[in-house]
Design an enzyme around this catalytic site. Structure first.
Site, PDB file in Angstrom:
ATOM      1  CG  ASP A  88      -2.913 -41.825  11.853  1.00  0.00           C
ATOM      2  OD1 ASP A  88      -3.286 -42.840  12.474  1.00  0.00           O
ATOM      3  OD2 ASP A  88      -1.813 -41.296  12.028  1.00  0.00           O
ATOM      4  NE  ARG A 148     -23.595 -43.434   4.182  1.00  0.00           N
ATOM      5  CZ  ARG A 148     -23.725 -42.119   4.121  1.00  0.00           C
ATOM      6  NH1 ARG A 148     -22.939 -41.407   3.325  1.00  0.00           N
ATOM      7  NH2 ARG A 148     -24.612 -41.492   4.857  1.00  0.00           N
ATOM      8  CD  GLU A 150     -27.350 -40.176   3.842  1.00  0.00           C
ATOM      9  OE1 GLU A 150     -27.380 -39.727   5.007  1.00  0.00           O
ATOM     10  OE2 GLU A 150     -26.701 -39.654   2.923  1.00  0.00           O
ATOM     11  CG  ASP A 188     -23.417 -38.500   1.336  1.00  0.00           C
ATOM     12  OD1 ASP A 188     -23.836 -38.708   2.486  1.00  0.00           O
ATOM     13  OD2 ASP A 188     -23.329 -37.366   0.829  1.00  0.00           O
ATOM     14  CG  HIS A 245     -22.363 -33.240  -2.550  1.00  0.00           C
ATOM     15  ND1 HIS A 245     -23.521 -33.879  -2.188  1.00  0.00           N
ATOM     16  CD2 HIS A 245     -21.534 -33.366  -1.493  1.00  0.00           C
ATOM     17  CE1 HIS A 245     -23.408 -34.365  -0.963  1.00  0.00           C
ATOM     18  NE2 HIS A 245     -22.202 -34.064  -0.522  1.00  0.00           N
TER      19      HIS A 245
END
Length: 265
Positions: free
Chosen positions: A1, A191, A222, A193, A99
């Site tokens: 965590d 970053r 990416e 995706d 998505h």
């Protein structure tokens, strides 16, 4: 965590680490969390009070950033940012804006409300459920055909306008949490995706949002294979001309993989 990460910051600092990139931390039922339920909250299980956070979710209108609360998990993440910054370390988080997950709030609203829902335009829905049948016919485009990852709506140029504005609000939330114009209390970069699957114009717009909040923020995308099986990669130059500061270096990574795994074959 998150507390576990915070507990080890001094150790990481002693190793020479000066930046932490976190895989997706937003609310999601999946282990990998690349299928978000919402972008504006840290997953409640990464914080100290999951049940209390769940109650706060219910008090919001997710489409209206004015109603967004700060959960216990959110606050712990902001504390992690502060503690990292005290040690001259930076925090980069994963933005998955191609998505979402099946439980994503807007998809579920669209499913409940039907074709007339404003949120129906947020997705690429191909079929609606017929309440007269026991089957669930609700269908939509998923990333690479994967139904667990419903794709956000776009045209050839960019994402749907309401989706873009929602992501803009999400970017502001995490980059300048108290909204005072000083980004020092927020994350230091993104970053992004499967960035090559999202229209370029959106990333140029996203770049403007991010740099407008924090000119020193780092954006990496990416950009991966043209053909995974043939080990051919996309040319990243178009994304480096005005969208991203860098890309994930899969070319180097693959070369290392091939060297260590196949050199003795």
């Amino acid at each position: 965590d998150l507390q576990g990460v915070m507990d080890e910051l001094d150790y990481l600092k002693a190793l020479g680490v000066n930046a932490l990139y976190l895989n997706p931390i937003f609310e999601s039922p999946s282990l990998h969390k690349y299928g978000a339920t919402m972008y504006h909250h840290v997953d409640r299980h990464f914080g100290p009070d999951p049940q209390g956070d769940l109650k706060l979710f219910a008090a919001e209108e997710p489409a209206d950033p004015v109603t967004w609360k700060w959960t216990a998990a959110d606050k712990l993440f902001l504390q992690l940012i502060r503690e990292a910054h005290k040690r001259d370390m930076r925090i980069i988080i994963d933005g998955v804006f191609n998505h979402v997950g099946i439980p994503f709030w807007a998809l579920q609203r669209a499913k409940r409300e039907g074709p007339g829902s404003r949120f129906a335009k947020w997705f690429q829905i191909s079929r609606w459920d017929d309440p007269a049948t026991p089957a669930d016919e609700f269908s939509y485009k998923g990333w690479y055909g994967i139904k667990d990852l419903p794709e956000l709506a776009r045209d050839e140029q960019t994402l749907n306008p309401e989706v873009r504005e929602h992501i803009h609000a999400v970017a502001r939330r995490w980059m300048d949490p108290n909204g005072d114009g000083d980004p020092s209390d927020g994350i230091d970069g993104w970053r992004l995706d499967v960035a090559a699957e999202v229209p370029m114009a959106f990333w140029v717009e996203f770049h403007g949002w991010v740099k407008g909040i924090n000119p020193n923020a780092y954006i990496t995308g990416e950009i991966w294979w043209d053909d995974f099986n043939q080990f051919t990669f996309r040319n990243a130059k178009p994304w480096l001309d005005g969208a991203f500061d860098g890309v994930m270096n899969y070319r180097f990574g693959d070369a290392v993989f091939q060297f260590f795994n196949q050199s003795n074959a």
